[in-house]
Design a protein around this motif. Structure first.
Motif, PDB file in Angstrom:
ATOM      1  N   ALA A  72      38.223  55.480  46.077  1.00 12.22           N
ATOM      2  CA  ALA A  72      37.523  55.619  44.799  1.00 12.22           C
ATOM      3  C   ALA A  72      36.609  54.425  44.575  1.00 12.22           C
ATOM      4  O   ALA A  72      37.073  53.283  44.480  1.00 12.22           O
ATOM      5  CB  ALA A  72      38.536  55.729  43.657  1.00 12.22           C
ATOM      6  N   VAL A  73      35.302  54.675  44.487  1.00 10.03           N
ATOM      7  CA  VAL A  73      34.338  53.624  44.184  1.00 10.03           C
ATOM      8  C   VAL A  73      34.342  53.427  42.671  1.00 10.03           C
ATOM      9  O   VAL A  73      34.065  54.351  41.907  1.00 10.03           O
ATOM     10  CB  VAL A  73      32.928  53.990  44.709  1.00 10.03           C
ATOM     11  CG1 VAL A  73      31.909  52.935  44.292  1.00 10.03           C
ATOM     12  CG2 VAL A  73      32.950  54.151  46.223  1.00 10.03           C
ATOM     13  N   LEU A  74      34.658  52.193  42.250  1.00 10.04           N
ATOM     14  CA  LEU A  74      34.837  51.886  40.834  1.00 10.04           C
ATOM     15  C   LEU A  74      33.640  51.168  40.223  1.00 10.04           C
ATOM     16  O   LEU A  74      33.635  50.893  39.024  1.00 10.04           O
ATOM     17  CB  LEU A  74      36.090  51.009  40.654  1.00 10.04           C
ATOM     18  CG  LEU A  74      37.361  51.561  41.306  1.00 10.04           C
ATOM     19  CD1 LEU A  74      38.504  50.558  41.158  1.00 10.04           C
ATOM     20  CD2 LEU A  74      37.739  52.906  40.719  1.00 10.04           C
ATOM     21  N   ASP A  75      32.637  50.859  41.012  1.00  9.08           N
ATOM     22  CA  ASP A  75      31.479  50.103  40.534  1.00  9.08           C
ATOM     23  C   ASP A  75      30.639  50.913  39.554  1.00  9.08           C
ATOM     24  O   ASP A  75      30.655  52.137  39.573  1.00  9.08           O
ATOM     25  CB  ASP A  75      30.606  49.674  41.715  1.00  9.08           C
ATOM     26  CG  ASP A  75      31.279  48.620  42.575  1.00  9.08           C
ATOM     27  OD1 ASP A  75      32.063  47.818  42.040  1.00  9.08           O
ATOM     28  OD2 ASP A  75      30.999  48.599  43.783  1.00  9.08           O
ATOM     29  N   GLY A  76      29.909  50.190  38.732  1.00  9.76           N
ATOM     30  CA  GLY A  76      29.019  50.802  37.748  1.00  9.76           C
ATOM     31  C   GLY A  76      29.273  50.187  36.384  1.00  9.76           C
ATOM     32  O   GLY A  76      30.162  49.348  36.214  1.00  9.76           O
ATOM     33  N   THR A  77      28.502  50.607  35.403  1.00  7.99           N
ATOM     34  CA  THR A  77      28.688  50.108  34.048  1.00  7.99           C
ATOM     35  C   THR A  77      30.103  50.387  33.572  1.00  7.99           C
ATOM     36  O   THR A  77      30.730  49.578  32.898  1.00  7.99           O
ATOM     37  CB  THR A  77      27.667  50.772  33.096  1.00  7.99           C
ATOM     38  OG1 THR A  77      26.356  50.558  33.628  1.00  7.99           O
ATOM     39  CG2 THR A  77      27.771  50.202  31.708  1.00  7.99           C
ATOM     40  N   PHE A 126      32.710  38.015  32.642  1.00  7.15           N
ATOM     41  CA  PHE A 126      33.408  38.912  33.552  1.00  7.15           C
ATOM     42  C   PHE A 126      33.095  40.362  33.204  1.00  7.15           C
ATOM     43  O   PHE A 126      32.792  40.692  32.074  1.00  7.15           O
ATOM     44  CB  PHE A 126      34.923  38.683  33.465  1.00  7.15           C
ATOM     45  CG  PHE A 126      35.332  37.276  33.798  1.00  7.15           C
ATOM     46  CD1 PHE A 126      35.387  36.860  35.118  1.00  7.15           C
ATOM     47  CD2 PHE A 126      35.638  36.366  32.803  1.00  7.15           C
ATOM     48  CE1 PHE A 126      35.759  35.561  35.440  1.00  7.15           C
ATOM     49  CE2 PHE A 126      36.004  35.069  33.107  1.00  7.15           C
ATOM     50  CZ  PHE A 126      36.069  34.666  34.429  1.00  7.15           C
ATOM     51  N   SER A 127      33.211  41.208  34.193  1.00  9.57           N
ATOM     52  CA  SER A 127      33.009  42.633  33.950  1.00  9.57           C
ATOM     53  C   SER A 127      34.275  43.228  33.358  1.00  9.57           C
ATOM     54  O   SER A 127      35.351  42.628  33.423  1.00  9.57           O
ATOM     55  CB  SER A 127      32.664  43.357  35.255  1.00  9.57           C
ATOM     56  OG  SER A 127      33.757  43.272  36.150  1.00  9.57           O
ATOM     57  N   TYR A 128      34.156  44.395  32.770  1.00  5.84           N
ATOM     58  CA  TYR A 128      35.316  45.112  32.250  1.00  5.84           C
ATOM     59  C   TYR A 128      35.481  46.393  33.047  1.00  5.84           C
ATOM     60  O   TYR A 128      34.504  47.055  33.387  1.00  5.84           O
ATOM     61  CB  TYR A 128      35.155  45.463  30.767  1.00  5.84           C
ATOM     62  CG  TYR A 128      36.304  46.322  30.289  1.00  5.84           C
ATOM     63  CD1 TYR A 128      37.527  45.744  30.000  1.00  5.84           C
ATOM     64  CD2 TYR A 128      36.181  47.707  30.199  1.00  5.84           C
ATOM     65  CE1 TYR A 128      38.606  46.524  29.612  1.00  5.84           C
ATOM     66  CE2 TYR A 128      37.253  48.493  29.808  1.00  5.84           C
ATOM     67  CZ  TYR A 128      38.462  47.897  29.513  1.00  5.84           C
ATOM     68  OH  TYR A 128      39.529  48.665  29.148  1.00  5.84           O
ATOM     69  N   ILE A 129      36.715  46.740  33.321  1.00  5.26           N
ATOM     70  CA  ILE A 129      37.024  47.990  33.997  1.00  5.26           C
ATOM     71  C   ILE A 129      38.217  48.594  33.253  1.00  5.26           C
ATOM     72  O   ILE A 129      39.127  47.869  32.844  1.00  5.26           O
ATOM     73  CB  ILE A 129      37.290  47.749  35.503  1.00  5.26           C
ATOM     74  CG1 ILE A 129      37.471  49.049  36.253  1.00  5.26           C
ATOM     75  CG2 ILE A 129      38.423  46.799  35.722  1.00  5.26           C
ATOM     76  CD1 ILE A 129      37.445  48.893  37.773  1.00  5.26           C
TER      77      ILE A 129
END
Length: 155
Positions: A72-77, A126-129
């Motif tokens: 699963a590719v999780l990258d993106g906004t 940091f990014s949020y996921i």
């Protein structure tokens, strides 16, 4: 033959080209594995044609449930909603998941200036996921931050 389902956003040139690069590396490393890539399924993903929601859902879900691993590719906004759904289906079915999260903003986790900035409104470096989706992956798999580690985890 090990079947792998490749869950990734697939709607922009950037997404499709990235997917092609990752998939090519996986196929080069593991030619013996059967890799299902939704963007290659032109019967349902040719955007000039028509496939209704139930047809798409059934086709992709059947392929996912016949797999022994989900990448699963999780990258993106934010995590693509289709990918998040595929993660949920894989989790419920007990299919292991390897998440690929390459967001460079995760670097510098020990940098005190970045940590101090967390105390200021709207200054996170940091990014949020989504943690619920991450939790589903971690309860039945792993998340890696680069292609080399992904290739190793597939084995």
């Amino acid at each position: 033959m090990k079947k792998i389902y490749f869950a990734s956003p697939l709607f922009s040139d950037m997404e499709r080209l990235y997917n092609e690069m990752v998939v090519a590396k996986i196929r080069e490393t593991y030619p013996e594995f059967d890799l299902f890539v939704p963007q290659e399924q032109m019967g349902i993903n040719d955007k000039n044609a028509y496939a209704d929601a139930k047809t798409i859902a059934k086709y992709d879900t059947d392929a996912l449930l016949n797999s022994q691993l989900v990448i699963a590719v999780l990258d993106g906004t934010s995590i693509d909603v289709g990918v998040a759904t595929e993660i949920g289906v894989a989790y419920q079915a007990g299919i292991p998941i390897v998440g690929l999260y390459t967001d460079s903003r995760q670097q510098g986790a020990t940098n005190q200036k970045k940590l101090d900035a967390l105390q200021e409104l709207a200054e996170s470096q940091f990014s949020y996921i989504n943690l619920y989706t991450v939790g589903l992956i971690k309860m039945n798999g792993i998340i890696v931050d680069n292609l080399e580690d992904l290739i190793q985890e597939i084995a």
